[in-house]
Enzyme design. Structure first.
Site, PDB file in Angstrom:
ATOM      1  N   GLU A  48       0.830  -1.216   0.000  1.00  0.00           N
ATOM      2  CA  GLU A  48       0.000   0.000   0.000  1.00  0.00           C
ATOM      3  C   GLU A  48       0.862   1.264   0.000  1.00  0.00           C
ATOM      4  O   GLU A  48       0.585   2.217  -0.730  1.00  0.00           O
ATOM      5  CB  GLU A  48      -0.954  -0.001   1.190  1.00  0.00           C
ATOM      6  N   ASN A  52       1.020   3.868  -3.109  1.00  0.00           N
ATOM      7  CA  ASN A  52       0.689   5.290  -2.924  1.00  0.00           C
ATOM      8  C   ASN A  52       1.778   6.186  -3.495  1.00  0.00           C
ATOM      9  O   ASN A  52       1.488   7.182  -4.159  1.00  0.00           O
ATOM     10  CB  ASN A  52       0.475   5.621  -1.450  1.00  0.00           C
ATOM     11  N   ARG A 106      -9.249   3.918  -7.842  1.00  0.00           N
ATOM     12  CA  ARG A 106      -8.521   3.659  -6.610  1.00  0.00           C
ATOM     13  C   ARG A 106      -9.524   3.622  -5.465  1.00  0.00           C
ATOM     14  O   ARG A 106     -10.439   4.435  -5.407  1.00  0.00           O
ATOM     15  CB  ARG A 106      -7.468   4.752  -6.334  1.00  0.00           C
TER      16      ARG A 106
END
Length: 144
Positions: A48, A52, A106
């Site tokens: 994650e 990002n 997303r």
């Protein structure tokens, strides 16, 4: 606090490198003999954080994502940094379902997943200067 062991990696901001980052951290922390659940938690959080940085930090895949992993006793600290766009409102960005790229479908759950799977998550960011995500996980420490 003195580091027992540390590794630093830099890689292109390409989505294919997310898997590399996950596996590199997993391999690095094996000396702590983590459970499968602990290993899965760390890999998910790293995935994650790196995603990002790649998706929200940069538009150019030749920019670099930087990752540092430290082992100090039973504590694993992972720092994922970019020098890209940065985040104007970190508190808002950490809210579930918030995303800067809805056109890419997303989910906006990245920070929520990091917080769920790690023991500590701290985000520092400045517009135009980038973002740093520092995460900690205590391996083999029973919750009481």
């Amino acid at each position: 606090m003195h580091s027992k062991n540390e590794v630093e990696l830099s890689f292109d901001a390409r989505s294919v490198n997310e898997g590399f980052a996950r596996m590199a951290v997993a391999a690095f922390i094996t000396e702590l003999n983590p459970t499968m659940d602990e290993l899965s938690d760390v890999k998910t959080a790293v995935s994650e954080a790196v995603t990002n940085a790649i998706i929200h930090g940069y538009d150019n895949p030749e920019e670099k994502v930087h990752m540092t992993c430290r082992i100090m006793g039973r504590e694993v600290e992972i720092i994922v940094c970019d020098t890209g766009r940065g985040i104007e409102d970190v508190a808002q960005a950490m809210e579930p379902f918030y995303t800067t790229k809805p056109e890419l479908e997303r989910s906006g759950m990245g920070f929520a997943f990091m917080e769920a799977f790690m023991d500590e998550v701290h985000v520092q960011s400045a517009p135009g200067k980038g973002t740093s995500v520092r995460m900690k996980k205590y391996i083999g420490v029973q919750e009481g």
